[in-house]
Design a protein around this motif. Structure first.
Motif, PDB file in Angstrom:
ATOM      1  N   VAL A 362       0.824  -1.215   0.000  1.00 43.65           N
ATOM      2  CA  VAL A 362       0.000   0.000   0.000  1.00 43.65           C
ATOM      3  C   VAL A 362       0.855   1.261   0.000  1.00 43.65           C
ATOM      4  CG1 VAL A 362      -1.766   1.276   1.260  1.00 43.65           C
ATOM      5  CG2 VAL A 362      -1.842  -1.229   1.178  1.00 43.65           C
ATOM      6  N   SER A 363       1.921   1.270   0.816  1.00 46.36           N
ATOM      7  CA  SER A 363       2.768   2.478   0.909  1.00 46.36           C
ATOM      8  C   SER A 363       3.455   2.761  -0.411  1.00 46.36           C
ATOM      9  CB  SER A 363       3.800   2.300   2.029  1.00 46.36           C
ATOM     10  OG  SER A 363       4.637   1.183   1.768  1.00 46.36           O
ATOM     11  N   MET A 364       3.974   1.704  -1.057  1.00 37.89           N
ATOM     12  CA  MET A 364       4.656   1.907  -2.341  1.00 37.89           C
ATOM     13  C   MET A 364       3.657   2.363  -3.399  1.00 37.89           C
ATOM     14  SD  MET A 364       7.559   1.835  -3.776  1.00 37.89           S
ATOM     15  CE  MET A 364       8.306   1.802  -5.412  1.00 37.89           C
ATOM     16  N   LYS A 365       2.462   1.787  -3.386  1.00 36.32           N
ATOM     17  CA  LYS A 365       1.451   2.187  -4.357  1.00 36.32           C
ATOM     18  C   LYS A 365       1.052   3.652  -4.171  1.00 36.32           C
ATOM     19  CE  LYS A 365      -2.999   0.740  -6.195  1.00 36.32           C
ATOM     20  NZ  LYS A 365      -3.573   2.064  -6.138  1.00 36.32           N
ATOM     21  N   SER A 366       0.943   4.112  -2.904  1.00 33.59           N
ATOM     22  CA  SER A 366       0.600   5.510  -2.635  1.00 33.59           C
ATOM     23  C   SER A 366       1.672   6.456  -3.155  1.00 33.59           C
ATOM     24  CB  SER A 366       0.403   5.710  -1.138  1.00 33.59           C
ATOM     25  OG  SER A 366       0.169   7.063  -0.845  1.00 33.59           O
ATOM     26  N   LEU A 367       2.972   6.062  -2.958  1.00 35.83           N
ATOM     27  CA  LEU A 367       4.063   6.913  -3.449  1.00 35.83           C
ATOM     28  C   LEU A 367       4.064   6.968  -4.973  1.00 35.83           C
ATOM     29  CD1 LEU A 367       6.998   5.915  -1.051  1.00 35.83           C
ATOM     30  CD2 LEU A 367       5.692   8.036  -1.061  1.00 35.83           C
ATOM     31  N   ILE A 368       3.771   5.835  -5.613  1.00 38.95           N
ATOM     32  CA  ILE A 368       3.743   5.827  -7.083  1.00 38.95           C
ATOM     33  C   ILE A 368       2.609   6.711  -7.588  1.00 38.95           C
ATOM     34  CG2 ILE A 368       3.316   4.364  -9.094  1.00 38.95           C
ATOM     35  CD1 ILE A 368       4.858   2.149  -7.722  1.00 38.95           C
ATOM     36  N   GLY A 401      12.554  13.876  -4.374  1.00 39.81           N
ATOM     37  CA  GLY A 401      12.293  13.365  -3.028  1.00 39.81           C
ATOM     38  C   GLY A 401      11.507  12.061  -3.065  1.00 39.81           C
ATOM     39  N   LEU A 402      10.501  12.003  -3.947  1.00 38.14           N
ATOM     40  CA  LEU A 402       9.713  10.773  -4.042  1.00 38.14           C
ATOM     41  C   LEU A 402      10.552   9.617  -4.581  1.00 38.14           C
ATOM     42  CD1 LEU A 402       6.277  12.063  -5.360  1.00 38.14           C
ATOM     43  CD2 LEU A 402       6.771  11.052  -3.142  1.00 38.14           C
ATOM     44  N   ARG A 403      11.439   9.906  -5.552  1.00 33.66           N
ATOM     45  CA  ARG A 403      12.328   8.848  -6.069  1.00 33.66           C
ATOM     46  C   ARG A 403      13.175   8.257  -4.941  1.00 33.66           C
ATOM     47  NH1 ARG A 403      13.936   8.400 -11.515  1.00 33.66           N
ATOM     48  NH2 ARG A 403      12.762   9.690 -12.999  1.00 33.66           N
ATOM     49  N   GLN A 404      13.730   9.141  -4.114  1.00 30.68           N
ATOM     50  CA  GLN A 404      14.567   8.654  -3.010  1.00 30.68           C
ATOM     51  C   GLN A 404      13.759   7.797  -2.045  1.00 30.68           C
ATOM     52  OE1 GLN A 404      17.825   8.967  -2.892  1.00 30.68           O
ATOM     53  NE2 GLN A 404      17.800  10.100  -4.834  1.00 30.68           N
ATOM     54  N   ASN A 405      12.536   8.237  -1.760  1.00 34.02           N
ATOM     55  CA  ASN A 405      11.692   7.450  -0.836  1.00 34.02           C
ATOM     56  C   ASN A 405      11.379   6.083  -1.442  1.00 34.02           C
ATOM     57  OD1 ASN A 405      11.663   9.523   0.961  1.00 34.02           O
ATOM     58  ND2 ASN A 405       9.717  10.388   0.242  1.00 34.02           N
ATOM     59  N   MET A 406      11.038   6.073  -2.747  1.00 34.58           N
ATOM     60  CA  MET A 406      10.688   4.798  -3.375  1.00 34.58           C
ATOM     61  C   MET A 406      11.911   3.894  -3.489  1.00 34.58           C
ATOM     62  SD  MET A 406       7.816   5.699  -6.263  1.00 34.58           S
ATOM     63  CE  MET A 406       8.731   7.010  -7.057  1.00 34.58           C
ATOM     64  N   ILE A 407      13.081   4.479  -3.754  1.00 33.99           N
ATOM     65  CA  ILE A 407      14.313   3.665  -3.803  1.00 33.99           C
ATOM     66  C   ILE A 407      14.575   3.030  -2.447  1.00 33.99           C
ATOM     67  CG2 ILE A 407      16.815   3.825  -4.034  1.00 33.99           C
ATOM     68  CD1 ILE A 407      16.369   5.890  -6.248  1.00 33.99           C
ATOM     69  N   SER A 408      14.324   3.797  -1.382  1.00 35.88           N
ATOM     70  CA  SER A 408      14.533   3.250  -0.029  1.00 35.88           C
ATOM     71  C   SER A 408      13.588   2.083   0.226  1.00 35.88           C
ATOM     72  CB  SER A 408      14.329   4.351   1.013  1.00 35.88           C
ATOM     73  OG  SER A 408      15.254   5.386   0.815  1.00 35.88           O
ATOM     74  N   ILE A 409      12.311   2.269  -0.156  1.00 32.34           N
ATOM     75  CA  ILE A 409      11.330   1.199   0.078  1.00 32.34           C
ATOM     76  C   ILE A 409      11.682  -0.035  -0.750  1.00 32.34           C
ATOM     77  CG2 ILE A 409       8.917   0.567  -0.251  1.00 32.34           C
ATOM     78  CD1 ILE A 409       8.178   3.442   0.436  1.00 32.34           C
ATOM     79  N   VAL A 410      12.091   0.193  -2.025  1.00 35.30           N
ATOM     80  CA  VAL A 410      12.476  -0.936  -2.884  1.00 35.30           C
ATOM     81  C   VAL A 410      13.676  -1.672  -2.297  1.00 35.30           C
ATOM     82  CG1 VAL A 410      13.419  -1.542  -5.142  1.00 35.30           C
ATOM     83  CG2 VAL A 410      11.475   0.026  -4.978  1.00 35.30           C
ATOM     84  N   SER A 411      14.638  -0.916  -1.750  1.00 35.19           N
ATOM     85  CA  SER A 411      15.832  -1.549  -1.159  1.00 35.19           C
ATOM     86  C   SER A 411      15.448  -2.424   0.024  1.00 35.19           C
ATOM     87  CB  SER A 411      16.834  -0.474  -0.722  1.00 35.19           C
ATOM     88  OG  SER A 411      17.262   0.284  -1.835  1.00 35.19           O
ATOM     89  N   VAL A 412      14.562  -1.906   0.864  1.00 37.10           N
ATOM     90  CA  VAL A 412      14.115  -2.696   2.025  1.00 37.10           C
ATOM     91  C   VAL A 412      13.385  -3.950   1.553  1.00 37.10           C
ATOM     92  CG1 VAL A 412      12.617  -2.713   4.037  1.00 37.10           C
ATOM     93  CG2 VAL A 412      14.011  -0.688   3.539  1.00 37.10           C
ATOM     94  N   SER A 413      12.515  -3.792   0.560  1.00 35.02           N
ATOM     95  CA  SER A 413      11.771  -4.942   0.049  1.00 35.02           C
ATOM     96  C   SER A 413      12.712  -5.967  -0.575  1.00 35.02           C
ATOM     97  CB  SER A 413      10.743  -4.480  -0.978  1.00 35.02           C
ATOM     98  OG  SER A 413       9.821  -3.600  -0.387  1.00 35.02           O
ATOM     99  N   LYS A 414      13.743  -5.496  -1.274  1.00 30.75           N
ATOM    100  CA  LYS A 414      14.705  -6.420  -1.882  1.00 30.75           C
ATOM    101  C   LYS A 414      15.446  -7.239  -0.817  1.00 30.75           C
ATOM    102  CE  LYS A 414      17.427  -5.555  -5.175  1.00 30.75           C
ATOM    103  NZ  LYS A 414      18.482  -4.980  -6.019  1.00 30.75           N
TER     104      LYS A 414
END
Length: 799
Positions: A362-368, A401-414
């Protein structure tokens, strides 16, 4: 009833402070209004005329209304409960009525409408008073250059003479031809063509056009546009636009709604197209990989002549397949995350991202969703701004800023998936170690089968998502629909005709009333009997009207049939009651300041008493500025000042004829430097003893009691005092002088005489006299001007 008290008027001490109530004030104001009724009529007519002119020549303003129904996640959706409605989440679109209000009021949306309708060009026809805006004209102005070339506002009238257009501006005239371009400085390249749809009326009106810069036009229309939620329980938005041309306002609002719906559909389709392109690209790659694996399996079987697998191999294969399937799912998710991570880490990627790939997060979808909204906003801004514009730079910073947040979330998910993959890999390795004991051929087949399952799972997943997105793209509808088309109110909201006429009527009533009452309150001089009655309880003995001939001083003798002569007879009659009740025969005449007519009153009062066969003597004891001798036109003889100084002169020696039958005169004599000291001399007492014994009435003309003390010194010889007040001359505050003198018992039997009463216009006649009197005593030393005015009937009632 004539009042003859000692000045207190039988009202007690409190009567000096509170003598009138609210009723008296009301009647005074009412009398003022009635006396000036003509001004009220004039002002009311003028006010209504001004209101009519305002209504007639003010450009009417109309309101155009429309209503939208938007889908709101909290209040329901326009799609209802259909199957297609369930797919709307794939588009990543979340809307609420408050968000849509913000979108409707943005400058970008209004800019789209202005450019579409060419609202920066307005037409008008010349009127006699002002220009009247028109929706159409006999011609149409075309802007051949970019709208951004308009830098300044321009107003022109257009006249066609022999196919030559004369375009008249404020500072210059441009000649042009139909359908031919011409250049206007600060505006750009224009062309004027004939309007075939315009029907010319019977009157030959002169038309023109106004062209304004785009952004000020947008700001002007935004200030007249409103979008508001009228009911929080429903997801409807009320739109309104103020305009001078109802049809034009309806068209503007209709175009604005159309642009809003088009923008909404464009945003949704952009997200859907990006998602479809992404999935199609992945499907192409997975399809190729899956075909290659299947070809490898088919070749392996042919080479190995593999036809059957043992029971043990089946069990191991099933276990390995299960573990491999789970590993494949993890690998699929990791592959997606790697793709997204590569996309985000590449700053050159500026397309929207598919939010449907992260339905579980949900969080990643909201950021996208936010990221896609900013991408779309940036694309819209780029249509009308340069990349260096502050608005675009602000959006760019938000995207970073949103790219950085999404990269962080993707890194955690990876990291989480890698841990899950390692754990699953151990299980696969365990199965693999067991499979190692089976024949090499079977083990090779299992490896190929496992790889086929992984690629097949990826292919199925992407194929499902592509179908869902394609269906949603096909069924895309706007999240708003018009439930009330734009239409204008039948009557203008401005000017409010009834209110304007009401204001004009009230102004015609209030302004003269305020002026008259204010003038009366600000007037420092006595203007009516009410001013006297409200300021003092001292009785009024009578009044003397205004005399036009300033040189007529003896009006009782010279014009015995005049109204003024009759007024003096009335004063004589009233004074007879006063003198008899007080057993008095000496009368002192004084006032607050010079110029109020003491000598005039003294002369005519003496003549009036002489007409009833009374023996009267007139004492000219105004030693500072004597005037009785001059007014009577007789020669100067020895007078009072010589009598007091020269003891050889007797009283009978200074008594001279006044020229009036029955009236004798004692002149003032030479003007002394010390008048008050002369009045203190014992010979003054001898003079009064003599005249009191030899005459029926003694009239003493004294200086103003408000300026010098001479009258107070002589008051001991006066049994009655007449205090002269002159209309439009005596100051209101000077009424306090006789009040204080009565309180302090310094003047005997004080009564008022109102002099120089102006003609009222409603009642009777007024007469007076012109009189100049000067002393060297401060502000009262100069002759003060008389003013015309109106006097109340109450004065005659007092008489």
């Amino acid at each position: 009833m004539l009042q003859t008290s000692n000045g207190l008027n039988n009202t007690g001490a409190d009567g000096w402070e509170d003598r009138e109530g609210d009723d008296k004030t009301f009647h005074n104001n009412l009398n003022l209004v009635l006396r000036n009724w003509i001004w009220f009529v004039f002002c009311i007519v003028a006010g209504l005329l001004c209101a009519w002119l305002y209504v007639r020549y003010t450009v009417p303003q109309y309101r155009v209304h429309a209503k939208l129904m938007v889908s709101d996640d909290k209040k329901g959706t326009l799609m209802g409960q259909s199957a297609l409605g369930e797919l709307s989440g794939i588009m990543g679109a979340k809307s609420s009525v408050d968000n849509e209000v913000e979108v409707l009021t943005t400058a970008d949306l209004m800019l789209e409408m202005v450019l579409d309708q060419k609202a920066y060009i307005q037409y008008f026809n010349d009127g006699r008073i002002h220009n009247v805006h028109a929706m159409h004209a006999p011609f149409e102005v075309l802007l051949l250059s970019s709208p951004d070339s308009i830098k300044t506002s321009a107003r022109y009238t257009v006249k066609a003479k022999n196919d030559v257009l004369h375009i008249n501006g404020s500072d210059k005239t441009i000649k042009a031809a139909w359908n031919k371009p011409f250049f206007v400085k600060g505006v750009g390249k224009l062309s004027i063509v004939k309007n075939p749809d315009f029907v010319m009326g019977s009157s030959n009106k002169e038309y023109g056009f106004i062209i304004d810069p785009v952004l000020p036009t947008v700001a002007k229309l935004q200030s007249k546009f409103k979008a508001e939620v009228t009911n929080k329980n429903v997801s409807s938005i009320k739109l309104s636009l103020e305009t001078t041309i109802p049809q034009q306002g309806e068209q503007y609002l209709k175009t604005l709604i159309q642009k809003y719906i088009e923008l909404n559909l464009h945003d949704k389709n952009t997200v859907a197209d990006s998602t479809l392109a992404f999935i199609a690209d992945r499907l192409a790659k997975i399809t190729g990989e899956l075909s290659k694996v299947e070809d490898n399996i088919s070749g392996f079987k042919r080479q190995s002549s593999l036809s059957d697998i043992s029971e043990q191999s089946k069990i191991l294969l099933q276990s390995s397949a299960s573990n491999t399937n789970e590993l494949a799912q993890v690998e699929t998710k990791l592959a997606m995350l790697n793709t997204v991570q590569n996309y985000l880490q590449d700053p050159n990627n500026s397309k929207v991202m598919p939010a449907a790939m992260f339905t579980e997060d949900v969080s990643m979808k909201s950021l996208i969703d936010k990221y896609n909204a900013l991408i779309l906003q940036k694309e819209r801004l780029m249509l009308s701004h340069t990349p260096d514009h502050p608005l675009i730079q602000n959006v760019e910073q938000q995207l970073i800023g949103l790219r950085q947040n999404m990269i962080s979330i993707v890194s955690v998910s990876k990291r989480q998936l890698e841990q899950q993959r390692n754990s699953q890999q151990k299980l696969v390795n365990l199965s693999q170690s067991q499979i190692d004991r089976v024949p090499t051929i079977e083990r090779g087949y299992i490896d190929l089968a496992r790889l086929q399952q992984i690629k097949q799972a990826q292919y199925i997943f992407l194929q499902e998502k592509w179908e869902e997105t394609a269906i949603a793209r096909t069924s895309t509808v706007a999240n708003a629909k018009v439930i009330d088309k734009p239409k204008s109110e039948p009557l203008p909201f401005s000017p409010k005709t009834k209110l304007v006429y009401l204001v004009g009527l009230l102004a015609g009533i209030v302004l003269p009333f305020a002026f008259i009452i204010g003038k009366e309150r600000l007037n420092l001089k006595i203007s009516s009997i009410d001013d006297i009655i409200s300021a003092t309880p001292i009785p009024v003995l009578g009044s003397v009207g205004h005399l036009e001939n300033e040189h007529a001083h003896l009006i009782v003798i010279e014009d015995p049939k005049s109204v003024i002569a009759e007024q003096f007879r009335g004063i004589r009659t009233n004074m007879g009651y006063v003198l008899r009740s007080a057993k008095a025969k000496s009368i002192m005449v004084t006032s607050s300041m010079s110029g109020e007519g003491k000598s005039f009153i003294s002369i005519n009062l003496a003549a009036s008493l002489a007409l009833i066969n009374k023996k009267v003597i007139l004492l000219e004891l105004d030693l500072r500025k004597p005037s009785i001798t001059h007014k009577l036109g007789i020669h100067k003889y020895y007078g009072f000042s010589q009598y007091v100084v020269d003891t050889t002169i007797q009283v009978k020696d200074i008594i001279v004829p006044s020229g009036i039958q029955g009236v004798s005169l004692i002149q003032s004599g030479a003007i002394p430097p010390n008048p008050s000291e002369l009045f203190e001399d014992p010979r003054t007492q001898e003079l009064f003893d003599y005249v009191m014994d030899h005459f029926d009435y003694v009239i003493i003309d004294t200086p103003p009691v408000g300026l010098v003390s001479d009258a107070l010194v002589l008051s001991e010889y006066a049994q009655t005092t007449l205090y002269v007040i002159r209309q439009h001359f005596t100051l209101k505050q000077q009424i306090e002088i006789p009040n204080q003198l009565v309180k302090q018992e310094k003047l005997n039997n004080l009564h008022l005489i109102i002099n120089d009463v102006q003609k009222d216009g409603r009642y009777g006649y007024g007469y007076g006299y012109g009189y100049g009197y000067g002393y060297g005593y401060g502000e009262y030393s100069k002759e003060q001007p008389r003013k015309k005015g109106l006097f109340s009937k109450a004065l005659k009632k007092q008489n």
